[in-house]
Design an enzyme around this catalytic site. Structure first.
Site, PDB file in Angstrom:
ATOM      1  NE  ARG A 237      -4.100  -1.742   0.064  1.00 16.27           N
ATOM      2  CZ  ARG A 237      -4.081  -2.764  -0.784  1.00 16.27           C
ATOM      3  NH1 ARG A 237      -3.057  -2.891  -1.628  1.00 16.27           N
ATOM      4  NH2 ARG A 237      -5.064  -3.635  -0.812  1.00 16.27           N
ATOM      5  CG  ASP A 261       3.152  -2.661  -8.328  1.00 22.71           C
ATOM      6  OD1 ASP A 261       3.278  -2.255  -9.498  1.00 22.71           O
ATOM      7  OD2 ASP A 261       2.209  -3.386  -7.952  1.00 22.71           O
ATOM      8  CD  GLU A 266      -1.895   3.206  -6.024  1.00 19.82           C
ATOM      9  OE1 GLU A 266      -2.739   2.414  -6.483  1.00 19.82           O
ATOM     10  OE2 GLU A 266      -0.806   2.824  -5.561  1.00 19.82           O
TER      11      GLU A 266
END
Length: 334
Positions: A237, A261, A266
């Site tokens: 997260r 990632d 985001e």
């Protein structure tokens, strides 16, 4: 029964429809797909739908949940494990059924964590571009042998365990930290306190949920405790990492490499094509200037097997809601 699917991409449509043919066989489930993310402005798209099917960056705060409820939506189906984007107290007060996909192909995310580590360590992304340009020089591509290195796994749930097994198989010493440790980890590595894990690990890989206790788990203090030159990997997260603190650690050379990632801001970037746009996020743009930083757009889950599992479990949760049955994946208000 109509189900509004938000943040729907072509692969969501494919795998949900395939699952509907099998898991939903004999039931009248009709999915209505929307590219738009769910927020207070798009909630009206769920008109005439009994359920809303959402993803990690959809917004389900109190105003959105109230808007959905007013439209007749009575269930929220999460196509993911995390539920930090849902105001559970409001959902409970409204009597909404909320269910998630608690686990799906943990090896998918674990393997992506390995891919990030290997890419950064051996500079394969840079080597690929060089060779395509006819440059076969090796300067600047020096890596380290992972065998014998120490890898710290923060969070020893299913994904953390899968990641630990991979690195153990590569000959690494594996350390783990978790307030609720998995007994299975005992056969893979040693459980230690977080400070010890940070100070001893050459690679620190995050695999824990985002909660008030883990928000900015990696901050100025924890970065200062990390082994100088270590690599930090986050496939869990975005909010686990304080981006500005990481930028400072990269600038000071305290942090050797960063592979992420996920990113705490985001929702304004990932799962969209912004290649023709100006990205108005200074922290993200600053990260992209570092040669020792690797970013992927939340694709750790993105395998055929994982998407099949996510869709099948989502259909199972929907069937439980439709039948009024107990659902093992229902998320409690607390």
């Amino acid at each position: 029964m109509q189900i509004a699917v938000f943040s729907a991409r072509p692969y969501d449509r494919r795998f949900l429809e395939e699952a509907n043919q099998h898991e939903g066989a004999g039931q009248d489930f009709q999915f209505v797909y929307f590219d738009a993310a769910l927020d207070v402005h798009t909630a009206a798209l769920a008109q005439d739908c009994a359920a809303a099917c959402v993803f990690v960056n959809d917004r389900l705060d109190a105003p959105v949940l109230q808007a959905l409820h007013a439209l007749g939506v009575r269930a929220v189906l999460l196509r993911c494990a995390g539920f930090n984007n849902v105001d559970l107290a409001s959902a409970h007060a409204l009597g909404l059924f909320v269910a998630r996909v608690p686990a799906y192909s943990p090896e998918a995310v674990a393997e992506h964590a390995l891919a990030l580590v290997m890419t950064l360590n051996r500079h394969t992304h840079r080597a690929y571009n060089r060779v395509r340009e006819g440059n076969f020089m090796l300067d600047g591509l020096l890596g380290r042998t992972l065998h014998g290195k120490t890898v710290g796994i923060v969070g020893t749930g299913k994904i953390g365990l899968a990641t630990a097994r991979i690195f153990r198989g590569m000959g690494c010493t594996v350390l783990g930290h978790d307030p609720y440790p998995s007994p299975a980890f005992a056969g893979i590595g040693a459980m230690v306190e977080l400070d010890e894990l940070l100070s001893r690990s050459d690679i620190v890989s995050l695999h824990c949920p985002l909660t008030p206790d883990t928000q900015h788990l990696i901050d100025d203090v924890s970065l200062a405790r990390m082994k100088p030159g270590a690599m930090l990997v986050n496939t869990s997260r975005g909010g686990l990492v304080d981006t500005h603190a990481v930028i400072c650690a990269l600038k000071s050379r305290r942090l050797g490499h960063l592979a992420i990632d996920v990113y705490e801001q985001e929702s304004a970037l990932f799962f969209q094509d912004l290649s023709g746009e100006i990205i108005d996020d200074e922290a993200f743009q600053r990260l992209m200037t570092f040669p020792n930083v690797l970013v992927t757009g939340h694709q750790g889950f993105f395998t055929v097997e994982a998407l099949q599992e996510i869709s099948a479990i989502t259909l199972g949760n929907l069937a439980d809601f439709a039948a009024g049955r107990e659902c093992g994946n229902r998320v409690a208000a607390g």
